[in-house]
Design an enzyme around this catalytic site. Structure first.
Site, mmCIF file in Angstrom:
data_model
loop_
_atom_site.group_PDB
_atom_site.id
_atom_site.type_symbol
_atom_site.label_atom_id
_atom_site.label_comp_id
_atom_site.label_asym_id
_atom_site.label_seq_id
_atom_site.Cartn_x
_atom_site.Cartn_y
_atom_site.Cartn_z
ATOM 1 N N ASP A 1 6.044 2.994 4.674
ATOM 2 C CA ASP A 1 4.670 2.525 4.797
ATOM 3 C C ASP A 1 4.092 3.309 5.993
ATOM 4 O O ASP A 1 4.852 3.897 6.776
ATOM 5 C CB ASP A 1 4.704 1.018 5.082
ATOM 6 N N LEU A 2 2.791 3.340 6.126
ATOM 7 C CA LEU A 2 2.185 4.119 7.215
ATOM 8 C C LEU A 2 1.750 3.227 8.395
ATOM 9 O O LEU A 2 2.299 3.324 9.502
ATOM 10 C CB LEU A 2 0.969 4.888 6.663
ATOM 11 N N ASP A 3 0.759 2.362 8.112
ATOM 12 C CA ASP A 3 0.186 1.538 9.184
ATOM 13 C C ASP A 3 1.217 0.524 9.680
ATOM 14 O O ASP A 3 1.677 -0.317 8.912
ATOM 15 C CB ASP A 3 -1.055 0.787 8.659
ATOM 16 N N THR B 1 -1.957 1.276 13.631
ATOM 17 C CA THR B 1 -3.405 1.295 13.429
ATOM 18 C C THR B 1 -3.983 -0.098 13.231
ATOM 19 O O THR B 1 -5.192 -0.242 13.051
ATOM 20 C CB THR B 1 -3.743 2.127 12.178
ATOM 21 N N LYS C 1 -2.534 -7.253 6.903
ATOM 22 C CA LYS C 1 -1.572 -6.138 6.926
ATOM 23 C C LYS C 1 -1.058 -5.827 5.531
ATOM 24 O O LYS C 1 -0.591 -6.722 4.823
ATOM 25 C CB LYS C 1 -0.382 -6.479 7.824
ATOM 26 N N SER D 1 1.596 4.149 1.167
ATOM 27 C CA SER D 1 0.631 3.397 1.963
ATOM 28 C C SER D 1 -0.535 2.952 1.095
ATOM 29 O O SER D 1 -0.982 3.696 0.219
ATOM 30 C CB SER D 1 0.096 4.283 3.094
ATOM 31 N N ALA D 2 -1.036 1.749 1.381
ATOM 32 C CA ALA D 2 -2.219 1.251 0.669
ATOM 33 C C ALA D 2 -3.484 1.940 1.179
ATOM 34 O O ALA D 2 -4.550 1.803 0.585
ATOM 35 C CB ALA D 2 -2.338 -0.250 0.898
ATOM 36 N N LYS E 1 0.176 -3.733 -3.096
ATOM 37 C CA LYS E 1 1.308 -4.552 -2.642
ATOM 38 C C LYS E 1 0.855 -6.016 -2.630
ATOM 39 O O LYS E 1 -0.290 -6.269 -2.254
ATOM 40 C CB LYS E 1 1.719 -4.126 -1.214
ATOM 41 N N GLU F 1 8.895 -1.099 5.812
ATOM 42 C CA GLU F 1 7.623 -1.824 5.825
ATOM 43 C C GLU F 1 7.479 -2.738 7.038
ATOM 44 O O GLU F 1 8.478 -3.214 7.563
ATOM 45 C CB GLU F 1 7.566 -2.741 4.592
ATOM 46 N N ASP F 2 6.225 -2.998 7.429
ATOM 47 C CA ASP F 2 5.990 -3.979 8.500
ATOM 48 C C ASP F 2 5.226 -5.196 7.987
ATOM 49 O O ASP F 2 4.891 -6.083 8.777
ATOM 50 C CB ASP F 2 5.203 -3.353 9.656
HETATM 51 C C1 BG6 Z 1 -2.814 -0.744 4.887
HETATM 52 C C2 BG6 Z 1 -3.179 -1.605 6.071
HETATM 53 O O1 BG6 Z 1 -1.860 0.197 5.250
HETATM 54 O O2 BG6 Z 1 -3.973 -0.062 4.393
HETATM 55 C C3 BG6 Z 1 -4.296 -2.570 5.683
HETATM 56 O O3 BG6 Z 1 -2.046 -2.336 6.492
HETATM 57 C C4 BG6 Z 1 -5.477 -1.773 5.130
HETATM 58 O O4 BG6 Z 1 -4.669 -3.339 6.794
HETATM 59 C C5 BG6 Z 1 -5.027 -0.927 3.970
HETATM 60 O O5 BG6 Z 1 -6.512 -2.660 4.700
HETATM 61 C C6 BG6 Z 1 -6.145 -0.065 3.382
HETATM 62 O O6 BG6 Z 1 -6.564 0.876 4.327
HETATM 63 P P1 BG6 Z 1 -7.842 1.791 4.177
HETATM 64 O O7 BG6 Z 1 -7.653 2.832 5.254
HETATM 65 O O8 BG6 Z 1 -7.821 2.382 2.794
HETATM 66 O O9 BG6 Z 1 -9.024 0.935 4.388
HETATM 67 MG MG MG Z 2 1.961 -1.600 7.259
#
Ligand code: BG6
Ligand code: MG
Length: 226
Positions: A8-10, A16, A44, A115-116, A146, A170-171
């Site tokens: 996962d990224l964030d 972030t 998250k 990542s989402a 997810k 993942e977090d």
């Molecule tokens: C996830 C974050 O990685 O990405 C979420 O944990 C965030 O908080 C989601 O809403 C979508 O991110 P973005 O950058 O497409 O708005």
């Molecule tokens: Mg995350």
């Protein structure tokens, strides 16, 4: 044999969450909604539009906006978030991640991203990590976010690997559910996470030794079941 690690990224590669929170808080305030850290936790891992729905729910304003209005609100949040991302650089990579990526690369283990975030490619560029990833799944091409396993399965397909031979990191609780549903082995980063095959307190603890040990245990459990 471990084939790939899919991250996962964030909250795993870089932190972030506070930038998402700052951007959402200002947009929510304009709608007359106050969000606190507890609400932030629940955002998250979930998509931008799902986050907006959650915030509207918290503020008692679910159902008050048209789809077009919600798109405008989400775009406003993203504009602020992208401005805040300007502060990211290689120094924003979470502890332990850069050496781990080097080690995986040296061992020929695939490195993927699930990542989402639609901002994921730009964030990896800002961190100077884009070239380290063999494949980044595109959240805009995955039907369900997810806890659905879709994004992790898309990363496995892109890497050409078998889910059961891969570890996901993942977090977020929704992310652990997604990894488990994909048939991959799960590692959770965070004190409150449930159901991960291995739970660690921080990315500093995410070492090659622990990863290899986890895969060993999984292999043994699989051969005992056979
Ligand atoms: C996830 C974050 O990685 O990405 C979420 O944990 C965030 O908080 C989601 O809403 C979508 O991110 P973005 O950058 O497409 O708005
Ligand atoms: Mg995350």
């Amino acid at each position: 044999m471990l084939q790939a690690l899919i991250f996962d990224l964030d909250g795993v590669i870089t932190d972030t969450a506070h930038l998402h929170f700052t951007a959402w808080r200002s947009v929510a305030a304009e709608l007359g909604i106050t969000i606190d850290e507890e609400v932030n936790q629940s955002l998250k891992g979930i998509s931008r539009m799902a986050s907006l729905e959650c915030i509207l729910q918290v503020g008692g304003k679910a159902g008050l906006f048209s789809e077009a209005e919600k798109e405008v609100i989400a775009a406003r949040k993203n504009q602020r978030y992208v401005e805040l991302l300007g502060s990211l650089g290689p120094g924003s990579i979470l502890p332990g991640i850069a050496p781990l990526l080097e080690e995986l690369r040296a061992r020929g283990i695939g490195i993927g991203l699930a990542s989402a975030s639609l901002n994921a490619p730009g964030i990896l560029q800002a961190l100077g990590l884009a070239a380290m990833f063999d494949y980044c799944a595109d959240a805009s091409r995955v039907a369900h976010s997810k806890p659905d396993p879709g994004i992790f399965l898309a990363a496995c397909a892109g890497l050409g690997v078998t889910p059961s031979r891969c570890i996901g990191v993942e977090d977020a609780q929704a992310g652990i559910a997604a990894i488990n549903a994909s048939g991959m082995v799960s590692i959770g980063i965070g004190a409150t996470l449930r159901d991960a095959d291995l739970r660690l307190n921080s990315t500093e603890e995410l070492t090659w030794r622990r990863i290899a040990g986890l895969m060993d245990l999984t292999d043994r459990a699989t051969s005992v079941r056979r």
